[in-house]
Design an enzyme around this catalytic site. Structure first.
Site, PDB file in Angstrom:
ATOM      1  N   CYS A   1       0.827  -1.210   0.000  1.00  0.00           N
ATOM      2  CA  CYS A   1       0.000   0.000   0.000  1.00  0.00           C
ATOM      3  C   CYS A   1       0.858   1.255   0.000  1.00  0.00           C
ATOM      4  O   CYS A   1       1.383   1.667   1.045  1.00  0.00           O
ATOM      5  CB  CYS A   1      -0.933  -0.008   1.212  1.00  0.00           C
ATOM      6  SG  CYS A   1      -1.970   1.449   1.313  1.00  0.00           S
TER       7      CYS A   1
ATOM      8  N   CYS B   1      -0.394   4.120   2.150  1.00  0.00           N
ATOM      9  CA  CYS B   1      -0.138   3.944   3.589  1.00  0.00           C
ATOM     10  C   CYS B   1       1.333   4.188   3.916  1.00  0.00           C
ATOM     11  O   CYS B   1       1.650   4.834   4.908  1.00  0.00           O
ATOM     12  CB  CYS B   1      -0.477   2.529   4.045  1.00  0.00           C
ATOM     13  SG  CYS B   1      -1.958   1.829   3.337  1.00  0.00           S
ATOM     14  N   ASP B   2       2.229   3.635   3.106  1.00  0.00           N
ATOM     15  CA  ASP B   2       3.636   3.573   3.510  1.00  0.00           C
ATOM     16  C   ASP B   2       4.594   4.416   2.672  1.00  0.00           C
ATOM     17  O   ASP B   2       5.768   4.532   3.022  1.00  0.00           O
ATOM     18  CB  ASP B   2       4.108   2.108   3.470  1.00  0.00           C
ATOM     19  CG  ASP B   2       3.303   1.243   4.432  1.00  0.00           C
ATOM     20  OD1 ASP B   2       2.896   1.764   5.488  1.00  0.00           O
ATOM     21  OD2 ASP B   2       3.082   0.054   4.128  1.00  0.00           O
TER      22      ASP B   2
END
Ligand code: NDP
Length: 321
Positions: A137, A140-141
């Site tokens: 992701c 997200c990261d």
């Protein structure tokens, strides 16, 4: 006789979608039951730092966030069941779901929040380096790779979008694809090819995610050329696997309409499935946004629609008496 639990709102799945539906449903007096499934708390329980869920000034941990959501749902009156549904009957109301130990759950409404899971390559180092350089992701990261070199694996819309997104953080993004053409939509391909920060490696599969450094993390990927069999190594601080997601909908096959990817079909802009009283929210019906906050939002919508559905059903029943 098997144990039976009845509720006004039966929720299958305990990620942000299911628990948000539970919080709203409980506060509306529907005394929801949440059947948690095999991975209580959902995908966030296998992530570490969460920086994009509103309400927290500092980074929070995914598992902690889900514990808090569950505690909040229980605090307002949700019953949590540590069970996994193996059979479902949505042909009549109340809807019935059966757990793997034979416990039966009956719901006047049903909220499907079983989520989805990122597909992984299943190659060496991938699991071991999860959270230490390997991710599924970018939203997200990606932030953690500011100024670093990253690779994205895949050739569909997700892979191209993730590569483009990552250029917000990194000037050195490499897309690795196993064929010589992309599956992604043309407009995304055009943007990809026009972006000077992105390089594409064609006809390559990842053989291994390579660990190194101190503290240990990803240092690169070992590649194999699908045409020549030639091996190579690509240095990388971050590796994003973007080869698709699989919604957890096997249970509903034949019971509810789904798209080609197995996502539950809903009325656009709502969590309503084709069966009145059955709602779907979160990643099980959303292959585009797939964020904890959007899952929570659609969970809230499912609870509001369930409440309205019951109010109308109760009114109709009273009128018929
Ligand atoms: P897709 O199934 O479309 O693409 C998966 C990609 O991963 C393909 O290029 C495939 O290669 C590759 N792949 C699959 N398995 C492997 C493997 N084992 N090793 C190497 N490569 C592999 O998945 P997406 O997640 O990209 O998209 C899913 C759906 O969601 C699609 O319908 C897409 O259009 C949609 N979507 C829409 C978005 C939007 O509208 N903005 C954003 C994101 C997704 P190959 O091409 O060789 O099969």
């Amino acid at each position: 006789m098997s144990e039976t639990h009845k509720t006004r709102m039966l929720i299958i799945g305990s990620g942000p979608a299911g628990l948000s539906a539970a919080i709203y449903g409980a506060r509306a007096g529907m005394e929801p039951i949440v059947v948690q499934g095999l991975q209580p708390g959902g995908q966030l329980t296998i992530t570490t730092d969460v920086e994009n869920y509103p309400g927290f000034r500092d980074v929070v941990q995914g598992p902690w966030l889900m514990e808090e959501m569950q505690a909040q749902a229980e605090h307002v009156g949700t019953r949590m069941m540590y069970d996994t549904i193996v059979d479902i009957d949505v042909s009549q109301r109340p809807f019935r779901a059966t757990g793997d130990g034979g416990i039966v759950y009956e719901g006047d409404t049903l909220v499907i929040a079983t989520g989805a899971q990122a597909k992984w390559l299943g190659v060496a180092g991938e699991q071991e380096l999860g959270g230490k350089g390997v991710s599924a992701c970018a939203t997200c990261d990606g932030f953690f790779y500011r100024g670093k070199k990253v690779v994205v694996i895949g050739g569909g819309n997700t892979a191209v979008e993730e590569a483009l997104y990552l250029t917000n953080h990194s000037d050195d993004v490499t897309l690795i694809h196993r064929r010589d053409s992309l599956r992604a939509e043309k407009i995304l391909q055009d943007r990809l090819f026009a972006n000077p920060k992105i390089t594409v490696l064609w006809n390559k599969t990842v053989e291994k995610f390579v660990a190194g450094g101190d503290p240990e993390g990803l240092v690169g990927v070992d590649l194999v050329d699908t045409q020549t069999g030639e091996k190579s190594h690509e240095a990388a601080d971050g590796g994003f696997v973007a080869i698709g997601h699989a919604p957890a909908t096997a249970l509903f096959k034949g019971h509810l309409p789904m798209d080609d990817g197995g996502y539950v079909l809903v009325e656009p802009g709502t969590p309503k499935t084709s069966i009145p009283g059955v709602f779907a929210c979160g990643d099980v019906m959303d292959h585009v946004y797939r964020q904890a906050v959007t899952a929570a939002g659609t969970g809230c919508m499912a609870a509001l629609d369930a409440e309205r559905f019951l109010a109308e059903a109760d009114f109709a029943a009273e009128a018929a008496e």
